[in-house]
Scaffold this motif. Sequence first.
Motif, short mmCIF file in Angstrom:
data_model
loop_
_atom_site.label_atom_id
_atom_site.label_comp_id
_atom_site.label_asym_id
_atom_site.label_seq_id
_atom_site.Cartn_x
_atom_site.Cartn_y
_atom_site.Cartn_z
N ARG A 111 51.30 5.48 -79.34
CA ARG A 111 51.01 4.44 -78.34
C ARG A 111 52.19 3.49 -78.22
NH1 ARG A 111 47.34 0.74 -79.37
NH2 ARG A 111 47.09 0.26 -77.16
N GLN A 112 52.60 3.25 -76.97
CA GLN A 112 53.86 2.53 -76.77
C GLN A 112 53.71 1.21 -76.02
OE1 GLN A 112 56.75 5.09 -74.95
NE2 GLN A 112 56.94 6.41 -76.73
N GLY A 113 52.54 0.87 -75.56
CA GLY A 113 52.45 -0.36 -74.79
C GLY A 113 51.03 -0.86 -74.66
N LEU A 114 50.91 -2.04 -74.10
CA LEU A 114 49.63 -2.71 -73.94
C LEU A 114 48.63 -1.88 -73.15
CD1 LEU A 114 47.80 -5.27 -74.04
CD2 LEU A 114 49.00 -6.07 -71.98
N TYR A 115 49.11 -1.16 -72.14
CA TYR A 115 48.19 -0.49 -71.22
C TYR A 115 47.92 0.98 -71.58
CZ TYR A 115 48.98 -4.65 -68.42
OH TYR A 115 49.05 -5.94 -67.99
N ASP A 116 48.43 1.43 -72.71
CA ASP A 116 48.08 2.78 -73.16
C ASP A 116 46.62 2.80 -73.58
OD1 ASP A 116 50.66 3.49 -72.73
OD2 ASP A 116 51.10 4.10 -74.78
N ASN A 117 45.95 3.91 -73.24
CA ASN A 117 44.54 4.04 -73.59
C ASN A 117 44.38 4.22 -75.10
OD1 ASN A 117 41.82 4.10 -73.17
ND2 ASN A 117 41.75 6.19 -72.36
N VAL A 118 43.16 4.05 -75.59
CA VAL A 118 42.85 4.19 -77.01
C VAL A 118 41.63 5.09 -77.15
CG1 VAL A 118 43.80 1.95 -77.66
CG2 VAL A 118 41.41 2.13 -76.97
N GLU A 119 41.41 5.56 -78.35
CA GLU A 119 40.21 6.34 -78.62
C GLU A 119 38.98 5.43 -78.60
OE1 GLU A 119 40.80 8.54 -82.22
OE2 GLU A 119 42.83 9.16 -81.62
N SER A 120 37.87 6.01 -78.26
CA SER A 120 36.65 5.22 -78.12
C SER A 120 36.30 4.48 -79.41
CB SER A 120 35.49 6.13 -77.70
OG SER A 120 34.31 5.41 -77.53
N SER A 121 36.51 5.14 -80.53
CA SER A 121 36.19 4.50 -81.81
C SER A 121 37.07 3.28 -82.06
CB SER A 121 36.35 5.51 -82.95
OG SER A 121 37.69 5.98 -83.00
N MET A 122 38.32 3.33 -81.60
CA MET A 122 39.22 2.19 -81.76
C MET A 122 38.79 1.04 -80.87
SD MET A 122 42.79 4.35 -81.65
CE MET A 122 43.84 2.90 -81.59
N ALA A 123 38.15 1.37 -79.74
CA ALA A 123 37.78 0.33 -78.79
C ALA A 123 36.58 -0.49 -79.26
CB ALA A 123 37.47 0.96 -77.43
N TYR A 124 35.60 0.17 -79.91
CA TYR A 124 34.40 -0.59 -80.26
C TYR A 124 34.23 -0.80 -81.76
CZ TYR A 124 32.15 3.97 -81.14
OH TYR A 124 31.84 5.22 -81.60
N GLU A 125 35.11 -0.22 -82.60
CA GLU A 125 35.01 -0.44 -84.04
C GLU A 125 36.17 -1.30 -84.55
OE1 GLU A 125 34.85 3.36 -85.90
OE2 GLU A 125 32.85 3.85 -85.16
N ARG A 126 36.90 -1.94 -83.65
CA ARG A 126 38.08 -2.72 -84.03
C ARG A 126 37.68 -4.07 -84.66
NH1 ARG A 126 38.57 -6.46 -79.85
NH2 ARG A 126 37.48 -5.87 -77.93
N TRP A 127 38.68 -4.65 -85.32
CA TRP A 127 38.47 -5.95 -85.94
C TRP A 127 38.33 -7.02 -84.87
CZ3 TRP A 127 40.95 -10.56 -85.43
CH2 TRP A 127 40.68 -11.56 -86.39
#
Length: 1004
Positions: A884-900
Amino acid sequence: MNKNSLNSSMKRSVSVLLLLLSCSLAFAQSKISGKVIDQKTKEGIPGASIRIKDTNTGTVADFEGNFSINALPNATLVVSFIGYSNKEVAVNSQTELTIGLEEATNELEQVVVIGYGSQRKVDVTGATSSVKGEELVKQPVMTPTQAIQGKVAGVQIISSGRPGSSPNIRIRGTGTALAGTATLFVVDGVLTDDISNVNTADITNIDILKDASATAIYGSRGANGVVIITTKKGVSGKMVVNYNTQIGMRSAANLVKMANAAEYANYVSAASGGQPFPAGTISTDWYGEILREAFMQNHNLSISGGSDKSKHYLSLGYLGDEGIIIKNNFRRFTARLNDDFTLHEKLRVGLTTSFTNSRDQNVNLNAAYNNAYRAAPTIEAMKDGKYGNTSLFQNVGNAVLDINNNDDYTVLNRLQSSGYLEFNPIKSLTFRSSIGGDLNFRNAREYNYQFNNDQTTFILAGGNQRNPNSNLTVTNENIFRWVWDNTFTYNKTFGKHTLNVMVGTTAEQYTQSKFSAFRRDVPASKNLWYINTGNANTSTNSGEGDKWARNSYISRLNYNYNDKYLFTATMRADGSSRFPPANRWGYFPSFGAGWILTNEEFLKGQSLFQTIKLRASWGRVGNDRISSDGYIVTVEPNLAYPFGGGVATLGSAITQIKDPNLKWETTEEADLGLDFSIMNGKLQGEFGFYDKKSKDLLINVKVPSVTGDKDGVVLTNAASIRNTGFEAALNWRDKINEDMSYRVGGNITFNKNSVIGLNGGQPIIDGGIGASQQYTTKTDNGQPVGSFYVLQVLGVFQTDDEVAAYKGSNGQVIQPSASAGDFKYQDTNGDGKIDDNDRVFVGSYQPKAFFGLNAGFTYKDFDLSVDAYGNFGNKVYNGKRAFRQGLYDNVESSMAYERWSRGSGINSEPAANSGNLPASTYFVESGDFIRINNIALGYNLSPTLLSKLKIASARVYVTAQNYFTFKKYSGFTPELPGDPTKAGIELNAYPTSKTLAFGLNVGF
């Protein structure tokens, strides 16, 4: 004449008479004719060996299984053939015999193929394994090596799901770092590194030579193990026609769930400090856009027949695999003709020829998977013939456009052939001369269409994804390899002593030439895709080639005393042009001994053990798979050098320093094993211990910059690697009743790999994935090859006060730029800051153990089989997540809702961020997995129905491949082929595909 004299005279007369009678009986041999058949199919077995017991007299069955031999009325014949149990038959004054052989249920009684010959497995003193061809065809695979995953102890096969690719094979661990790791394949005597041209349906048997004692006969080619493939031969008598087919669908087995538009918008907003980001009404599943349900088909037709003087086997095959990525496609045509002729009872000749034509439509995996992973779900893939502009606010291309814009295919025509002459001047001596050739003609063409970044191309204008000029690259490559073997084999039995001696020579040569041309502005019409249609001012050309040769002398001694004590010794001397003259020759000996305990008197009379054999061996093999100019210093032309006045003048200079004394990589291996068969052959198994040390390995060593080497390193022999391990295999077969039988088996291998000496060499840094992670692996002393070398994550800073409190011994804040929600990294060296000096070793891709499980069940005409394999104790690197190289790169679903988030207490997932995280244990995951790689359910049509259909045999079946995988890794697949120093990194891996296929086998 007195009575005593008369009696004495009569005794002498009777003695002389008895002597004459016994002599006449000794010479009163009769001619015995017969036929050796398969007990089940009743077909003749061509090439079966018939020997008079306790003598060196014997013969070989012709192409219909017929034989004739002169023997005494009270003689016993010993009959054997590869894959069948030996059988002893008493002549009992008969002149005609029909001898039926059964498939060997006791694997130790099978005859297996070894280098330049064959032996009963019970007589082999090295570590070998075999897989029958009938086990391979159950799976819908392109190469036979894929079908032996999990079936052989000590053999790890790492497969890619990409159509047209060949899997990596590791036999008893990785024994090199920079030299070639490819296993040697021997296909009907032809040596090769690639068997993608071999049709699985044509294979009779695969024999795998695992330890140095078994592979030493191949010398410089044996360092990475040897796989010997024997293809089918013709059957004499009535012509036999077989047709088999598989038709099925493939799909991705394990997909990574990416954030949808709403999750993505929420993540970007949080990562940007709370600034709103509209989710919109679009939610694009980019993997769904580039993946598909793919059709696969495999058709094979074979014709076999012949007479007592000749036999023939002809096969035709077609394999088509669309691939699960759009535009990906692979198809292959194969043709094989195997001929054998008996010109005289002492002279035989044969020819084996195969031709392959394949076409591989490639896709850009970097574009397909890297961009599909990173692309924003809020952008449409396509609409009304236009592509969504993913690069509008991020540096990511549209994956669908990347694939559609590129037309990349490779056509390969390959001709592989070998011929042999076999002559028996006397019964105990065989001369064999064989010559084989392998020709490859590869033509590749890659065309990139022109497209612009305006509204005629994109739904949204702007961005930076464009190709202002079309371009075409054409590559032609020709490869020719030949090998010529000449051997003498002497085989004789003297009472209890059996001696087999083989000596010979072998020569091999490889030539390769490659030419590439490039031009821009080539028209879009496929009919005009030629270099001369482009802009001549943009033309560039390149060419390269290679040529090397080997010359070798080989010898082997096999000794058997009374079927109790076995001894084997081999010696091979190899000369390779890849080394300087002073180091050109390598010498590779091996020794092996075996003890068959069950033939000892102290175990006679017991019924539990049928065979117990102890074996021990030691051997040395080599590796010369380096660049042919690895020791040759070259001069680079057209270099500018300023003389007085500052005027640059073109000249030539040496820009690389090379070691003129390069020598062989050598591997020495000691092996101790136990093979056994008990309970009337129901339980069979083997245990083995090995210690394999590879030394004088090639590695780059730094040199002072004043030497003028542009790379700053020189390739030299300066490392050692050690593999130690234990392997075990157990197989149980039994019948419940006449209608039901079952089998269950398994194997496991424990292996420890470590670098044990760099000897002044520099550690190998590798595994770069871009972004901020220039490297992820380090090969160094005391660690496995390609170990992950990263920062240790201690958790997540829960508050800003924790950041301020994390100080070094000097009171300095260790991570001053961090904030709550960032990772806390270990200050390993205690210098009060976090940098590359704080990296630690955290495991490697090489497993601590790998295993296979298999089971089968038959009931009347139904059969069910299940195969599984897996490994544990290894690590994989989630490179796609790290890229991942920037703010607008997508993430995995688990990273989106299990993040700190503040107050969450989450300590394993950081707060929303813009990527570019350093290489750390966050990206290192467990590589443990278990895969049910094949389930097959079949039905054999009944004889009554076959008679009505007027066919000899028929089987229908359904098979499911790779449908169930149990893994800890969060990515696509933990199976990640690659070079030893950078294996196990998932960046552009082709997802494992699962297949559901229907099959039909018909015999006429």
